[in-house]
Design a protein around this motif. Structure first.
Motif, PDB file in Angstrom:
ATOM      1  N   LYS A 158      44.933  36.554  56.480  1.00  0.00           N
ATOM      2  CA  LYS A 158      45.531  36.283  55.106  1.00  0.00           C
ATOM      3  C   LYS A 158      45.545  37.329  53.577  1.00  0.00           C
ATOM      4  N   ILE A 159      45.731  38.889  54.161  1.00  0.00           N
ATOM      5  CA  ILE A 159      45.824  39.029  53.250  1.00  0.00           C
ATOM      6  C   ILE A 159      47.024  39.275  52.497  1.00  0.00           C
ATOM      7  N   THR A 160      47.929  38.682  53.935  1.00  0.00           N
ATOM      8  CA  THR A 160      49.762  38.514  53.305  1.00  0.00           C
ATOM      9  C   THR A 160      50.061  37.244  52.592  1.00  0.00           C
ATOM     10  N   ARG A 161      49.269  36.499  51.820  1.00  0.00           N
ATOM     11  CA  ARG A 161      49.245  35.056  51.719  1.00  0.00           C
ATOM     12  C   ARG A 161      49.663  35.049  49.982  1.00  0.00           C
ATOM     13  N   THR A 167      47.083  40.208  44.589  1.00  0.00           N
ATOM     14  CA  THR A 167      46.116  41.420  45.130  1.00  0.00           C
ATOM     15  C   THR A 167      45.615  41.788  44.234  1.00  0.00           C
ATOM     16  N   VAL A 168      45.880  42.474  43.556  1.00  0.00           N
ATOM     17  CA  VAL A 168      45.282  43.209  42.556  1.00  0.00           C
ATOM     18  C   VAL A 168      43.948  42.949  41.422  1.00  0.00           C
ATOM     19  N   ILE A 169      44.228  41.444  41.278  1.00  0.00           N
ATOM     20  CA  ILE A 169      43.923  40.440  40.686  1.00  0.00           C
ATOM     21  C   ILE A 169      42.393  40.420  41.364  1.00  0.00           C
ATOM     22  N   ASN A 170      43.024  39.445  42.833  1.00  0.00           N
ATOM     23  CA  ASN A 170      41.725  39.382  43.366  1.00  0.00           C
ATOM     24  C   ASN A 170      40.847  40.488  43.805  1.00  0.00           C
ATOM     25  N   ALA A 171      41.580  41.776  43.651  1.00  0.00           N
ATOM     26  CA  ALA A 171      40.457  42.558  44.024  1.00  0.00           C
ATOM     27  C   ALA A 171      39.976  43.454  43.249  1.00  0.00           C
ATOM     28  N   SER A 227      53.542  43.942  60.264  1.00  0.00           N
ATOM     29  CA  SER A 227      54.385  44.652  59.068  1.00  0.00           C
ATOM     30  C   SER A 227      55.150  45.315  59.211  1.00  0.00           C
ATOM     31  N   GLU A 228      56.009  45.870  57.766  1.00  0.00           N
ATOM     32  CA  GLU A 228      56.535  47.210  57.449  1.00  0.00           C
ATOM     33  C   GLU A 228      55.608  47.686  57.290  1.00  0.00           C
ATOM     34  N   PRO A 229      55.831  49.174  57.171  1.00  0.00           N
ATOM     35  CA  PRO A 229      55.603  50.327  56.710  1.00  0.00           C
ATOM     36  C   PRO A 229      54.840  50.147  55.356  1.00  0.00           C
ATOM     37  N   VAL A 230      56.147  50.328  53.955  1.00  0.00           N
ATOM     38  CA  VAL A 230      56.261  50.237  52.897  1.00  0.00           C
ATOM     39  C   VAL A 230      55.661  49.283  52.613  1.00  0.00           C
ATOM     40  N   GLU A 231      55.834  48.036  53.376  1.00  0.00           N
ATOM     41  CA  GLU A 231      54.802  46.594  52.685  1.00  0.00           C
ATOM     42  C   GLU A 231      53.423  46.888  52.851  1.00  0.00           C
ATOM     43  N   LEU A 233      51.143  49.986  52.969  1.00  0.00           N
ATOM     44  CA  LEU A 233      50.715  50.845  51.798  1.00  0.00           C
ATOM     45  C   LEU A 233      51.118  49.910  51.108  1.00  0.00           C
ATOM     46  N   LEU A 234      52.226  49.812  50.246  1.00  0.00           N
ATOM     47  CA  LEU A 234      52.723  49.821  48.916  1.00  0.00           C
ATOM     48  C   LEU A 234      52.268  48.484  48.601  1.00  0.00           C
ATOM     49  N   GLY A 235      52.424  46.963  49.515  1.00  0.00           N
ATOM     50  CA  GLY A 235      52.321  46.145  48.751  1.00  0.00           C
ATOM     51  C   GLY A 235      51.239  45.019  49.815  1.00  0.00           C
ATOM     52  N   LEU A 236      50.612  46.133  50.178  1.00  0.00           N
ATOM     53  CA  LEU A 236      48.822  45.086  50.633  1.00  0.00           C
ATOM     54  C   LEU A 236      47.424  46.583  50.643  1.00  0.00           C
ATOM     55  N   ILE A 237      47.514  47.275  50.750  1.00  0.00           N
ATOM     56  CA  ILE A 237      46.487  48.557  50.862  1.00  0.00           C
ATOM     57  C   ILE A 237      46.689  49.057  48.840  1.00  0.00           C
ATOM     58  N   ALA A 238      47.592  49.495  48.490  1.00  0.00           N
ATOM     59  CA  ALA A 238      47.634  50.230  47.141  1.00  0.00           C
ATOM     60  C   ALA A 238      47.123  49.176  45.716  1.00  0.00           C
TER      61      ALA A 238
END
Length: 269
Positions: A158-161, A167-171, A227-231, A233-238
């Motif tokens: 679900k977090i990849t949608r 994600t920033v706004i949703n967080a 998922s890939e490392p960059v995705e 860290l920078l696309g999901l977590i950050a």
């Protein structure tokens, strides 16, 4: 996450914002002074413990039929990790967005700013290391079986949608909700269990992004080859970390301080 302690000679009044501000601020001041290694080990324990939210949701998802109401029941697994962390008095990054922020906005100084950034950096790193360990363990079958891993992946997908910006706004609401939880707990210690349960249940069924639980999901996807490392860290977590900071430290902490600033002793303003 740590709950503030009551004082024997100055009990909190229910819903008194000045007392709540003082209690949360004093807790934050204690945290700012804690040794780095104490913060790290507490944050690591919190990262591992909060991952039980993902495990709880996965276990329910695994055993429930594919029905419209399934997500509402699966959501009851989400508060488990928060109950462990809050009642276990561990350091959680999203809780520290308000506890560390109140001392800074009350007595702005280079020391307070440095200590706040130090606290956030250590706790966030430790939380993420803990969730990475848990995500790796689930992905490799060390925790749970294949069925649980499959269910955990279904929950985590679900977090990849959302895009990083989405994600920033949703967080932001998630950061706000957890900050509110940290704010109200001192005045309702006997009801802590139900407050944690209700706040975090609403958070998950609303679909808001919590950076630390979300990082457990992100690391599971990473270690499962989804998922890939960059995705990761920078696309999901950050983006989730940034949104939680905006909601907790940037909105609620400032509002909580603003409502009592004019009533505080002059030496604190």
């Amino acid at each position: 996450m740590k709950m503030a302690e009551t004082h024997d000679d100055d009990d909190l009044k229910a819903a008194d914002p000045k007392d709540l501000h003082r209690t949360v601020r004093e807790e934050g001041e204690e945290e700012l002074r804690r040794p780095a290694m104490s913060l790290f080990w507490s944050g690591l324990a919190a990262g591992i413990a909060i991952s039980t939210s993902l495990i709880g949701e996965a276990a329910l998802h695994e055993h429930l039929p594919d029905a419209p109401w399934r997500e509402l029941v699966v959501g009851f697994g989400y508060p488990i990790g928060f109950l462990f962390v809050v009642l276990g008095r561990m350091q959680l990054f999203t809780e520290s967005t308000i506890t560390a922020m109140l001392p800074l906005v009350t007595r702005p100084s280079a020391w307070a700013l440095g200590r706040t950034l130090r606290l956030w950096g250590i706790v966030l790193l430790a939380n993420l290391l803990g969730t990475a360990i848990a995500g790796w363990a689930i992905a490799n079958g060390i925790i749970g079986d294949d069925a649980l891993r499959t269910a955990a992946l279904a929950v985590s997908d679900k977090i990849t949608r959302l895009s990083p910006g989405g994600t920033v706004i949703n967080a932001v609401p998630a950061g706000f909700v957890i900050a509110v939880l940290a704010w109200v707990l001192p005045s309702a210690r006997m009801q802590s269990f139900w407050l944690i349960l209700s706040f975090t249940y609403i958070l998950t069924i609303a679909g808001f992004s919590h950076s630390i639980v979300g990082s457990a999901q992100a690391f599971l996807l990473l270690f499962s080859g989804r998922s890939e490392p960059v995705e990761t860290l920078l696309g999901l977590i950050a983006p989730a970390v940034l949104g939680n900071l905006i909601g907790g430290a940037g909105i609620f902490a400032l509002l909580a301080h603003a409502q009592v600033r004019g009533e505080m002793p002059k030496e604190l303003t």
